[in-house]
Design a protein around this motif. Sequence first.
Motif, short mmCIF file in Angstrom:
data_model
loop_
_atom_site.label_atom_id
_atom_site.label_comp_id
_atom_site.label_asym_id
_atom_site.label_seq_id
_atom_site.Cartn_x
_atom_site.Cartn_y
_atom_site.Cartn_z
N LYS A 1 2.01 13.04 -1.27
CA LYS A 1 2.94 12.19 -0.51
C LYS A 1 3.97 13.05 0.19
O LYS A 1 4.53 13.99 -0.39
CB LYS A 1 3.62 11.19 -1.45
CG LYS A 1 4.51 10.20 -0.71
CD LYS A 1 4.91 9.05 -1.61
CE LYS A 1 5.63 7.96 -0.82
NZ LYS A 1 5.94 6.79 -1.67
N ALA B 1 -1.55 14.52 2.98
CA ALA B 1 -0.51 13.52 3.21
C ALA B 1 0.17 13.75 4.55
O ALA B 1 0.31 14.89 5.02
CB ALA B 1 0.51 13.57 2.07
N CYS C 1 -1.32 7.51 9.56
CA CYS C 1 0.03 7.04 9.88
C CYS C 1 0.06 6.62 11.35
O CYS C 1 -0.63 7.20 12.20
CB CYS C 1 1.10 8.09 9.59
SG CYS C 1 1.14 9.50 10.70
N ASN D 1 -8.12 11.15 4.22
CA ASN D 1 -7.09 11.38 3.20
C ASN D 1 -5.86 10.53 3.42
O ASN D 1 -5.25 10.04 2.47
CB ASN D 1 -6.70 12.86 3.16
CG ASN D 1 -7.75 13.70 2.46
OD1 ASN D 1 -8.45 13.23 1.55
ND2 ASN D 1 -7.89 14.94 2.89
N ASP D 2 -5.44 10.38 4.69
CA ASP D 2 -4.23 9.63 4.97
C ASP D 2 -4.26 9.19 6.44
O ASP D 2 -5.06 9.69 7.24
CB ASP D 2 -2.98 10.48 4.71
CG ASP D 2 -1.72 9.64 4.52
OD1 ASP D 2 -1.81 8.39 4.61
OD2 ASP D 2 -0.64 10.21 4.27
N ALA E 1 -7.01 3.04 1.25
CA ALA E 1 -5.61 3.06 1.68
C ALA E 1 -5.41 2.04 2.78
O ALA E 1 -6.32 1.76 3.57
CB ALA E 1 -5.23 4.46 2.18
N ARG F 1 -2.33 0.97 5.81
CA ARG F 1 -1.10 1.40 6.46
C ARG F 1 -0.69 0.34 7.48
O ARG F 1 -1.46 -0.03 8.37
CB ARG F 1 -1.31 2.74 7.18
CG ARG F 1 -1.67 3.89 6.27
CD ARG F 1 -0.50 4.31 5.38
NE ARG F 1 -0.86 5.43 4.52
CZ ARG F 1 -1.28 5.31 3.27
NH1 ARG F 1 -1.40 4.09 2.75
NH2 ARG F 1 -1.58 6.36 2.55
#
Length: 440
Positions: free
Chosen positions: A266, A217, A166, A163-164, A125, A127
Amino acid sequence: MGIQKGRVKFNVGGKIFETTATTLAIAGRNSLFGALFDDNWDLQFDNTTEHFIDRNPDCFAVLLDLLRTGELYIPSYIPENLLYREALFYGLLDHVRSAKWGPFDGNRLRLDQSVTGRAPGDGTAIRAGPGGGCCVAHGSMVHVYDWMLEEHPPINLDYQRVNDACWIDSDNIVISACERLGRGDGGMGLFNASTGELRYKFHVTHENEVKSYTAGALSFSSDYKLFSSCKGRSNEYGIGVWDQVTGKQIDFFYEPPGWSLGDADKLQWLHGSNCLLVATLFPRKDNCYISLVDFREKSMVWSWSDIGAPIIDERRVRDAIAMEETSSLCVVNEYEDLGFMDWRSVGQSVRWSSRSRWMKEKMPDEPCYPKLALHEGQLFSSMNDSISVFCGPDWVLTSRLRRSYGGSICDFSIGGDRLFALHSEKNVFDIWETAPPPII
């Protein structure tokens, strides 16, 4: 403002410079030069004073010329990173960035450079950060780059799979990770983007007891709330809500029967509707679940699933994104068709728009899943080794971003007036920028 227009003299590293108060005022209140003015933007010294600054004079000349003309010209004998360091000292980084590339426009993007990944194998991923940098997740590692694309100390989650991620702001990143069975770790943490230091963890509590959970997410709202899908070993399945500033849990939405909020792929916060888009997508689940959750009422105000869809209309949804201006939802399927739904209507089927006529090249044997992004009224969709840009009320294809090296695009992200595209085969990511406006 009452700016004095007299001349100002600086001695920078032994070299004399003269400029005007009007030029210095362009630097802004938060710059080093802003400290020379009072609240009324009047200089606090007479124009006969010579101010000594023990810094690089060549870089000072470039930055002073930037204030005078709005144009950035870096001579070949000045390393860019040296100039950026000096711009940081003077508080002029925003001026340098705005002069280096123009406001974001998907139809005018150009490839600026490519960066090879620091870890072997595929990245998972990418970002984009609000300041023009980015982070790349790979297994249990997150590699962080500032807007100059210099790598900071990586964030190591000690074998917990990421996993994610931000960006809360240019200095802080939230990372979600899997909980390792029996270890009680996993969950979410807030990290310093520059040092990789863990600042605090986000806990899930149930009946005043801290629970182990896997965070999935992530999304955040403008009023400093952080949202994450949560999957635990007890009954804490659903969407958790935390205060970004304090790290305190402030709410939890438990998933209704038959839905999979804790496995959501998401999340997207809708500022105008005060709702959260929650999407569980194929292939994580055999069926796709998409809903809009209103936390004020603790209810789903709209939902859709492909369960029971007609065989001729059965298309596995890979990604989804909400478009508030039109109260609609865009999805993309495994055939890379775009689909649209109006969330003001309950039970509406998807209106598909085939993109096969735009694909002249041969499909790769193992294509990456298509992804969607919405930015300033433009819709972006990755498609194997390229990203398509759609504009207008009918979302007409207007341009395509593509280069031949690196293989399929597994993820892309937009932020800080840049688009970052992560390729799967070579673990390399591209940086696309809008060319600055022509000098007249």
